[in-house]
Design an enzyme around this catalytic site. Structure first.
Site, PDB file in Angstrom:
ATOM      1  N   LEU A 191     -38.210   7.012  32.377  1.00  0.00           N
ATOM      2  CA  LEU A 191     -37.982   6.104  33.501  1.00  0.00           C
ATOM      3  C   LEU A 191     -38.344   6.707  34.857  1.00  0.00           C
ATOM      4  CD1 LEU A 191     -34.614   4.401  32.457  1.00  0.00           C
ATOM      5  CD2 LEU A 191     -36.912   3.451  32.353  1.00  0.00           C
TER       6      LEU A 191
ATOM      7  N   CYS B 287     -30.868  12.387  33.419  1.00  0.00           N
ATOM      8  CA  CYS B 287     -30.611  10.945  33.512  1.00  0.00           C
ATOM      9  C   CYS B 287     -30.328  10.330  32.143  1.00  0.00           C
ATOM     10  CB  CYS B 287     -31.792  10.237  34.159  1.00  0.00           C
ATOM     11  SG  CYS B 287     -32.148  10.816  35.817  1.00  0.00           S
ATOM     12  N   HIS B 288     -31.186  10.630  31.157  1.00  0.00           N
ATOM     13  CA  HIS B 288     -31.025  10.016  29.838  1.00  0.00           C
ATOM     14  C   HIS B 288     -31.176  11.016  28.699  1.00  0.00           C
ATOM     15  CE1 HIS B 288     -32.140   6.653  32.526  1.00  0.00           C
ATOM     16  NE2 HIS B 288     -31.129   6.099  31.913  1.00  0.00           N
ATOM     17  N   GLY B 289     -31.256  12.303  29.022  1.00  0.00           N
ATOM     18  CA  GLY B 289     -31.235  13.340  27.995  1.00  0.00           C
ATOM     19  C   GLY B 289     -32.570  13.699  27.367  1.00  0.00           C
TER      20      GLY B 289
ATOM     21  N   PRO C  38     -35.197   9.671  24.626  1.00  0.00           N
ATOM     22  CA  PRO C  38     -35.796   8.419  25.136  1.00  0.00           C
ATOM     23  C   PRO C  38     -37.251   8.525  25.607  1.00  0.00           C
ATOM     24  CG  PRO C  38     -33.633   8.797  26.121  1.00  0.00           C
ATOM     25  CD  PRO C  38     -33.997  10.034  25.371  1.00  0.00           C
TER      26      PRO C  38
END
Length: 196
Positions: free
Chosen positions: A127, A153-155, A169
């Site tokens: 992202l 943020c999302h690993g 992700p």
């Protein structure tokens, strides 16, 4: 009509003076007009190549530069870091960098021109966050990744060649920008060697 003698030297002076003033005026009007054909400073900085001096970049160190409004990381990988890259293929989503997000010169296991010097656009392919640089010799470790990049943020996790780990992700490896070495300690980001 008067029979007074004509002063040709005065006539020549006035003709030359008028021509000079007219020429200066034409040049004065042409300079801004021609300059308007050049790209603006903003346009130049948006796509302009960036020169990076790596003469003081220590082994294991990362520096950041900006190119086209994006962070570009320059990492001086240690021999241990390079050895670790060889052991990670089974844990990576795209270990051979088969997806087209790097220049031809980076289609190798270390994804760089010189094995020890690594450049990547520092933006997560999930992202658009900016991952953190992890160095094992400082005791930092996130989910088994000792050296590499971790996006909090999302690993998403990336190794020190910017290759993405499985089961995170981020769908792609980190982007490798076009770059070239102009000497042993200077890199130009934004130009690929041999590109016109």
């Amino acid at each position: 009509m008067s029979n007074a003698p004509v002063d040709n030297s005065r006539r020549r002076f006035l003709t030359i003076a008028t021509s000079v003033v007219g020429g200066v005026g034409a040049v004065g009007a042409a300079v801004p007009f021609i300059a308007s054909w050049n790209p603006s400073e903003r346009a130049k900085s948006a796509g302009a190549p960036v020169e990076v001096d790596i003469s003081k970049l220590e082994p294991g160190q990362l520096i950041r530069v900006e190119w086209r409004g994006k962070p570009v990381w320059v990492v001086n990988r240690t021999p241990k870091m390079l050895e670790t890259l060889k052991t990670l293929d089974g844990q990576l989503r795209d270990p051979q960098s088969a997806e087209e997000q790097q220049p031809g010169f980076a289609q190798n296991p270390h994804r760089s021109i010189r094995p020890e010097i690594f450049l990547a656009v520092g933006i997560c392919t999930h992202l658009g966050c900016s991952p953190s640089f992890l160095k094992g010799n400082f005791g930092e470790k996130v989910e088994g990744v000792e050296d590499g990049f971790f996006c909090p943020c999302h690993g998403s996790k990336f190794d020190l060649a910017g290759r993405v780990f499985q089961s995170v992700p981020a769908p792609l490896n980190l982007e490798i920008p076009p770059y070239m070495f102009i000497d042993d300690t200077t890199i130009i980001v934004g130009i690929e060697e041999g590109a016109a």
